[in-house]
Motif scaffolding. Structure first.
Motif, PDB file in Angstrom:
ATOM      1  N   VAL A  67       0.846  -1.197   0.000  1.00 46.48           N
ATOM      2  CA  VAL A  67       0.000   0.000   0.000  1.00 46.48           C
ATOM      3  C   VAL A  67       0.884   1.250   0.000  1.00 46.48           C
ATOM      4  CG1 VAL A  67      -1.632   1.351   1.388  1.00 46.48           C
ATOM      5  CG2 VAL A  67      -2.017  -1.090   1.046  1.00 46.48           C
ATOM      6  N   VAL A  68       1.901   1.255   0.843  1.00 44.66           N
ATOM      7  CA  VAL A  68       2.837   2.385   0.899  1.00 44.66           C
ATOM      8  C   VAL A  68       3.486   2.573  -0.474  1.00 44.66           C
ATOM      9  CG1 VAL A  68       4.923   3.300   1.982  1.00 44.66           C
ATOM     10  CG2 VAL A  68       3.250   2.024   3.362  1.00 44.66           C
ATOM     11  N   ALA A  69       3.944   1.499  -1.065  1.00 41.76           N
ATOM     12  CA  ALA A  69       4.599   1.574  -2.374  1.00 41.76           C
ATOM     13  C   ALA A  69       3.655   2.126  -3.438  1.00 41.76           C
ATOM     14  CB  ALA A  69       5.116   0.193  -2.781  1.00 41.76           C
ATOM     15  N   ARG A  70       2.404   1.715  -3.403  1.00 35.84           N
ATOM     16  CA  ARG A  70       1.445   2.190  -4.408  1.00 35.84           C
ATOM     17  C   ARG A  70       1.180   3.689  -4.240  1.00 35.84           C
ATOM     18  NH1 ARG A  70      -3.958  -1.150  -5.437  1.00 35.84           N
ATOM     19  NH2 ARG A  70      -2.432  -2.583  -6.346  1.00 35.84           N
ATOM     20  N   VAL A  71       1.029   4.133  -3.009  1.00 34.97           N
ATOM     21  CA  VAL A  71       0.809   5.563  -2.762  1.00 34.97           C
ATOM     22  C   VAL A  71       2.045   6.361  -3.184  1.00 34.97           C
ATOM     23  CG1 VAL A  71       0.424   7.307  -0.960  1.00 34.97           C
ATOM     24  CG2 VAL A  71      -0.947   5.205  -0.981  1.00 34.97           C
ATOM     25  N   LEU A  72       3.220   5.862  -2.856  1.00 40.44           N
ATOM     26  CA  LEU A  72       4.455   6.546  -3.273  1.00 40.44           C
ATOM     27  C   LEU A  72       4.576   6.613  -4.788  1.00 40.44           C
ATOM     28  CD1 LEU A  72       7.235   5.505  -0.759  1.00 40.44           C
ATOM     29  CD2 LEU A  72       6.536   7.814  -1.393  1.00 40.44           C
ATOM     30  N   GLN A  73       4.151   5.579  -5.464  1.00 41.23           N
ATOM     31  CA  GLN A  73       4.224   5.559  -6.931  1.00 41.23           C
ATOM     32  C   GLN A  73       3.360   6.675  -7.531  1.00 41.23           C
ATOM     33  OE1 GLN A  73       2.807   1.869  -8.712  1.00 41.23           O
ATOM     34  NE2 GLN A  73       4.556   1.913 -10.095  1.00 41.23           N
ATOM     35  N   ALA A  74       2.269   7.012  -6.852  1.00 44.07           N
ATOM     36  CA  ALA A  74       1.378   8.073  -7.339  1.00 44.07           C
ATOM     37  C   ALA A  74       1.878   9.466  -6.979  1.00 44.07           C
ATOM     38  CB  ALA A  74      -0.023   7.867  -6.764  1.00 44.07           C
ATOM     39  N   ALA A  75       2.797   9.557  -6.042  1.00 40.96           N
ATOM     40  CA  ALA A  75       3.341  10.845  -5.607  1.00 40.96           C
ATOM     41  C   ALA A  75       4.612  11.111  -6.411  1.00 40.96           C
ATOM     42  CB  ALA A  75       3.637  10.794  -4.113  1.00 40.96           C
ATOM     43  N   VAL A  76       4.533  12.036  -7.345  1.00 50.65           N
ATOM     44  CA  VAL A  76       5.608  12.195  -8.320  1.00 50.65           C
ATOM     45  C   VAL A  76       6.634  13.275  -7.999  1.00 50.65           C
ATOM     46  CG1 VAL A  76       4.290  11.207 -10.222  1.00 50.65           C
ATOM     47  CG2 VAL A  76       4.116  13.654  -9.741  1.00 50.65           C
ATOM     48  N   GLY A  77       6.525  13.934  -6.870  1.00 52.59           N
ATOM     49  CA  GLY A  77       7.521  14.946  -6.529  1.00 52.59           C
ATOM     50  C   GLY A  77       7.090  15.830  -5.390  1.00 52.59           C
ATOM     51  N   PRO A  78       7.844  16.891  -5.130  1.00 48.17           N
ATOM     52  CA  PRO A  78       7.598  17.754  -3.979  1.00 48.17           C
ATOM     53  C   PRO A  78       6.268  18.507  -4.004  1.00 48.17           C
ATOM     54  CG  PRO A  78       9.532  18.511  -5.213  1.00 48.17           C
ATOM     55  CD  PRO A  78       9.063  17.257  -5.849  1.00 48.17           C
ATOM     56  N   GLY A  79       5.618  18.565  -5.145  1.00 50.66           N
ATOM     57  CA  GLY A  79       4.309  19.208  -5.234  1.00 50.66           C
ATOM     58  C   GLY A  79       3.152  18.237  -5.108  1.00 50.66           C
ATOM     59  N   SER A  80       3.448  16.980  -4.826  1.00 57.64           N
ATOM     60  CA  SER A  80       2.439  15.920  -4.829  1.00 57.64           C
ATOM     61  C   SER A  80       1.621  15.843  -3.554  1.00 57.64           C
ATOM     62  CB  SER A  80       3.107  14.557  -5.015  1.00 57.64           C
ATOM     63  OG  SER A  80       3.724  14.478  -6.252  1.00 57.64           O
ATOM     64  N   LEU A  81       0.398  15.376  -3.729  1.00 56.21           N
ATOM     65  CA  LEU A  81      -0.473  14.964  -2.637  1.00 56.21           C
ATOM     66  C   LEU A  81      -1.157  13.678  -3.091  1.00 56.21           C
ATOM     67  CD1 LEU A  81      -2.277  18.334  -1.786  1.00 56.21           C
ATOM     68  CD2 LEU A  81      -0.606  17.137  -0.344  1.00 56.21           C
ATOM     69  N   ALA A  82      -1.043  12.626  -2.307  1.00 61.48           N
ATOM     70  CA  ALA A  82      -1.692  11.355  -2.651  1.00 61.48           C
ATOM     71  C   ALA A  82      -2.157  10.695  -1.367  1.00 61.48           C
ATOM     72  CB  ALA A  82      -0.727  10.439  -3.395  1.00 61.48           C
ATOM     73  N   ARG A  83      -3.263   9.974  -1.461  1.00 62.92           N
ATOM     74  CA  ARG A  83      -3.773   9.273  -0.292  1.00 62.92           C
ATOM     75  C   ARG A  83      -4.369   7.939  -0.696  1.00 62.92           C
ATOM     76  NH1 ARG A  83      -8.724  12.892   1.615  1.00 62.92           N
ATOM     77  NH2 ARG A  83      -7.835  12.264   3.582  1.00 62.92           N
ATOM     78  N   ALA A  84      -4.162   6.963   0.157  1.00 66.25           N
ATOM     79  CA  ALA A  84      -4.775   5.661  -0.073  1.00 66.25           C
ATOM     80  C   ALA A  84      -6.277   5.780   0.133  1.00 66.25           C
ATOM     81  CB  ALA A  84      -4.201   4.626   0.895  1.00 66.25           C
ATOM     82  N   THR A  85      -7.022   5.067  -0.695  1.00 68.00           N
ATOM     83  CA  THR A  85      -8.467   4.949  -0.498  1.00 68.00           C
ATOM     84  C   THR A  85      -8.823   3.475  -0.523  1.00 68.00           C
ATOM     85  OG1 THR A  85      -8.966   5.171  -2.863  1.00 68.00           O
ATOM     86  CG2 THR A  85      -8.974   7.203  -1.548  1.00 68.00           C
ATOM     87  N   TYR A  86      -9.928   3.169   0.130  1.00 70.82           N
ATOM     88  CA  TYR A  86     -10.392   1.787   0.250  1.00 70.82           C
ATOM     89  C   TYR A  86     -11.861   1.766  -0.146  1.00 70.82           C
ATOM     90  CZ  TYR A  86      -5.962   1.596   2.524  1.00 70.82           C
ATOM     91  OH  TYR A  86      -4.616   1.716   2.761  1.00 70.82           O
ATOM     92  N   ASP A  87     -12.118   1.240  -1.335  1.00 72.55           N
ATOM     93  CA  ASP A  87     -13.448   1.305  -1.931  1.00 72.55           C
ATOM     94  C   ASP A  87     -13.963   2.743  -1.934  1.00 72.55           C
ATOM     95  OD1 ASP A  87     -13.591  -1.451  -2.508  1.00 72.55           O
ATOM     96  OD2 ASP A  87     -14.243  -1.890  -0.463  1.00 72.55           O
ATOM     97  N   GLY A  88     -13.064   3.659  -2.278  1.00 73.82           N
ATOM     98  CA  GLY A  88     -13.406   5.067  -2.385  1.00 73.82           C
ATOM     99  C   GLY A  88     -13.359   5.842  -1.075  1.00 73.82           C
TER     100      GLY A  88
END
Length: 186
Positions: A113-134
């Motif tokens: 899960v951590v790896a997937r969220v990090l993969q979506a965060a592409v740099g210092p301007g990023s914001l990403a969060r895990a979701t579970y069924d939305g």
């Protein structure tokens, strides 16, 4: 791009009956060990553990966890926001581009899960969060450009949820990897 994990573990755990930093699973493994391992194995170069309640005892525990460094939120009793601010202030002193935040009460969170969220965060301007069924959950990845604004936006027992919502954090669906459950009671 470097990432630093932040484990929020400063609270008194009143609903749980003790500070959750000391909680253990059924076989006796501290939740803290599991969450730190998930963050490190998921791609964080370093992990900061924000402590507060019973800080001296908590520091001793954190010292036994490989790859973890304690950060004391001296105003921890003012709410979750104090932990978020302390963690982001500490990570600002590192060379990390991203902070990956998770509470200590998610011992089931897998590194995938951590790896997937990090993969979506592409740099210092990023914001990403895990979701579970939305449904929004943990961990969240916050790029360096957002650390000061997030710190300024949190108050009392409110974390970064509102900031993430109003600043269009990327939703990273992770229900296929885990249920996202946090543990509030025994």
């Amino acid at each position: 791009m470097t990432a630093c994990g932040i484990v929020l573990a400063a609270g008194a755990g009143t609903r749980y009956g003790q500070p959750k930093v000391f909680a253990r699973d059924a076989v006796g493994t501290p939740w803290l060990v599991s969450v730190v391992a998930a963050l490190r194995d998921g791609g964080c170069d370093e992990v900061l553990v924000v402590i507060g309640a019973e800080a001296v005892r908590a520091q001793r525990l954190v010292a036994t966890v490989d790859g973890a460094r304690p950060v004391v939120a001296t105003d921890w009793d003012t709410g979750l926001s104090a932990s978020v601010r302390a963690g982001l202030a500490a990570v600002a002193a590192t060379d990390a581009d991203l902070a990956v935040i998770a509470p200590v009460d998610v011992p089931g969170m897998p590194a995938s899960v951590v790896a997937r969220v990090l993969q979506a965060a592409v740099g210092p301007g990023s914001l990403a969060r895990a979701t579970y069924d939305g449904r929004p959950g943990h961990p969240v990845a916050i790029g360096r450009e957002h650390w000061a604004p997030v710190s300024a936006s949190v108050h009392g027992d409110s974390g970064a949820n509102r900031y993430l919502s109003t600043h269009a954090a990327v939703a990273v669906e992770c229900a296929d990897l885990w249920d996202g459950a946090d543990l509030d009671t025994r």
